[in-house]
Design a protein around this motif. Sequence first.
Motif, mmCIF file in Angstrom:
data_model
loop_
_atom_site.group_PDB
_atom_site.id
_atom_site.type_symbol
_atom_site.label_atom_id
_atom_site.label_comp_id
_atom_site.label_asym_id
_atom_site.label_seq_id
_atom_site.Cartn_x
_atom_site.Cartn_y
_atom_site.Cartn_z
ATOM 1 N N UNK A 59 0.845 -1.199 0.000
ATOM 2 C CA UNK A 59 0.000 0.000 0.000
ATOM 3 C C UNK A 59 0.880 1.248 0.000
ATOM 4 N N UNK A 60 0.366 2.323 -0.578
ATOM 5 C CA UNK A 60 1.144 3.550 -0.766
ATOM 6 C C UNK A 60 0.787 4.571 0.306
ATOM 7 N N UNK A 61 1.768 4.906 1.154
ATOM 8 C CA UNK A 61 1.566 5.923 2.184
ATOM 9 C C UNK A 61 1.849 7.299 1.593
ATOM 10 N N UNK A 62 0.920 8.236 1.781
ATOM 11 C CA UNK A 62 1.099 9.591 1.265
ATOM 12 C C UNK A 62 1.661 10.532 2.330
ATOM 13 N N UNK A 63 1.148 10.431 3.558
ATOM 14 C CA UNK A 63 1.619 11.278 4.656
ATOM 15 C C UNK A 63 1.597 10.476 5.952
ATOM 16 N N UNK A 64 2.664 10.601 6.737
ATOM 17 C CA UNK A 64 2.733 9.958 8.053
ATOM 18 C C UNK A 64 2.873 11.041 9.109
ATOM 19 N N UNK A 123 10.231 2.091 13.829
ATOM 20 C CA UNK A 123 9.788 0.700 13.684
ATOM 21 C C UNK A 123 9.126 0.429 12.337
ATOM 22 N N UNK A 124 8.949 1.461 11.530
ATOM 23 C CA UNK A 124 8.389 1.272 10.194
ATOM 24 C C UNK A 124 9.506 0.983 9.198
ATOM 25 N N UNK A 125 9.191 0.297 8.097
ATOM 26 C CA UNK A 125 10.186 0.080 7.038
ATOM 27 C C UNK A 125 10.439 1.395 6.296
ATOM 28 N N UNK A 126 11.459 2.148 6.737
ATOM 29 C CA UNK A 126 11.694 3.498 6.224
ATOM 30 C C UNK A 126 12.016 3.521 4.735
ATOM 31 N N UNK A 127 12.531 2.413 4.212
ATOM 32 C CA UNK A 127 12.832 2.370 2.781
ATOM 33 C C UNK A 127 11.568 2.459 1.929
ATOM 34 N N UNK A 128 10.408 2.162 2.533
ATOM 35 C CA UNK A 128 9.150 2.244 1.803
ATOM 36 C C UNK A 128 8.453 3.594 2.001
ATOM 37 N N UNK A 141 10.134 6.541 1.198
ATOM 38 C CA UNK A 141 11.020 7.505 0.530
ATOM 39 C C UNK A 141 10.247 8.623 -0.161
ATOM 40 N N UNK A 142 9.024 8.365 -0.598
ATOM 41 C CA UNK A 142 8.210 9.378 -1.276
ATOM 42 C C UNK A 142 7.035 9.842 -0.412
ATOM 43 N N UNK A 143 7.158 9.621 0.870
ATOM 44 C CA UNK A 143 6.077 9.950 1.806
ATOM 45 C C UNK A 143 6.424 11.197 2.602
ATOM 46 N N UNK A 144 5.453 12.084 2.802
ATOM 47 C CA UNK A 144 5.663 13.254 3.663
ATOM 48 C C UNK A 144 5.619 12.810 5.124
ATOM 49 N N UNK A 145 6.624 13.201 5.890
ATOM 50 C CA UNK A 145 6.716 12.844 7.309
ATOM 51 C C UNK A 145 6.480 14.109 8.133
ATOM 52 N N UNK A 146 5.494 14.092 9.010
ATOM 53 C CA UNK A 146 5.101 15.285 9.768
ATOM 54 C C UNK A 146 5.157 14.989 11.265
ATOM 55 N N UNK A 161 0.047 7.981 12.892
ATOM 56 C CA UNK A 161 -1.145 7.872 12.050
ATOM 57 C C UNK A 161 -0.734 8.235 10.624
ATOM 58 N N UNK A 162 -1.345 7.573 9.640
ATOM 59 C CA UNK A 162 -0.937 7.821 8.250
ATOM 60 C C UNK A 162 -2.134 7.904 7.319
ATOM 61 N N UNK A 163 -1.986 8.711 6.280
ATOM 62 C CA UNK A 163 -2.944 8.736 5.175
ATOM 63 C C UNK A 163 -2.363 7.904 4.039
ATOM 64 N N UNK A 164 -3.135 6.916 3.586
ATOM 65 C CA UNK A 164 -2.721 6.039 2.489
ATOM 66 C C UNK A 164 -3.617 6.262 1.280
ATOM 67 N N UNK A 165 -3.065 6.028 0.117
ATOM 68 C CA UNK A 165 -3.896 5.905 -1.072
ATOM 69 C C UNK A 165 -4.792 4.693 -0.873
#
Length: 385
Positions: A103-108, A118-123, A125-130, A150-154
């Motif tokens: 699944x594609x994370x847009x913002x975390x 604890x998240x797979x940070x390599x996945x 790379x194109x996600x906004x981190x707030x 908490x995260x917003x996913x496509x």
Amino acid sequence: MCFLNIKACQHIMLHQIHKIMIFKKASYDPFNKFWGEKIQKLSFCILHLVDVVFTVKCHLTFNLHCICRRLVSIARSKKLREQQGKVVLEGKRLIRSALDAGAVAQTVYFSSVDALRELPLDKLSRTSIVKVRKEDPKIWSDLDISKNIIAIFKRPEASHLTFSEEKYGKPVPLTLICDNVRDPGNLAAVLRSAAAAGCHSVLLTKGCVDVWEPKVLRAAMGAHFCLPVIPSLTWSDIPSHLPKTATIHVADNCSTTLTEDNNTVIPQQQKKPSDYGWVRGHQYPRKVEYEDDDFCGFEDYDSGKSLETQYYYIDWVARHTGLVIGGESHGLSREALRLAERTGGRRLLIPMVYGVDSLNSAMAASILLFEGRKQLLSLAEKIRS
């Protein structure tokens, strides 16, 4: 976006202004006009900087509230989730499961760096981190405040996700069909049971509660990302998600009852279909036009009278088997009974002692799914030997 300790900066700058003004007053000399003007300009610059910092703080706070209002709106509204194609996931376990499935994370949004690590940070790379503060109740009012990430996913689609056989095992040829399961807790429990039983997939009719609703997501504990879950299907869509040779059975706990003394089977008092917990009747007009020829004459279909009823523990599996479970308030639809009849399916009875109205739909689904798994594994063993 990370918050600075703005209040501390304000105190430091105000203290420096105070010192400068005292120095200027103590050392004022008409012959030292040059330095007096310089100090005055410096004090005005510092005052301007304080004003800028206050403005930045207000801007950041306003933006954060806007972002979090958007976050809460997506969590609340099914319509908004569908329009924007987004879902909100809470907690590192659920977010990690989603990322592992593709699944594609847009913002975390995170308040704890430990949770983020604890998240797979390599996945991401194109996600906004707030970075946010979970202490603000206005921000997290409609979300689970115990979660520090908490995260917003496509909005995930089953066809774009991967389900690891190494992690979850090889699925058995068993598909669960949820017919008008409207309670979030029941649907979540059904999904967990389907995942635990190693089902091939779960199909949801349009009458079911939104599978991406926060209550369903929390209670399902990541089951959404253990197997394909395909929502919002019409009954004409469902056959395309099943093998042509699949046999579809329906859950029924209202046809017969066990006596308490010798376990003999006796019929219950005759009722109309809508009185049953899992069977309901539709009020169709006398003339209904169907695009699919297979559904011609459907309005005359009598609620599954031609379906044979058998105990759930007697063999009922085939090479690929479907099982329909209905919601507790509306029960099985006529479309479900018609599909079972067309594919040679049966009513599967879970016998109960006399006087008990019905089983919870999630509990019934669990019993039938694990029985189906047992029978399918036994059948596969016989074929191998």
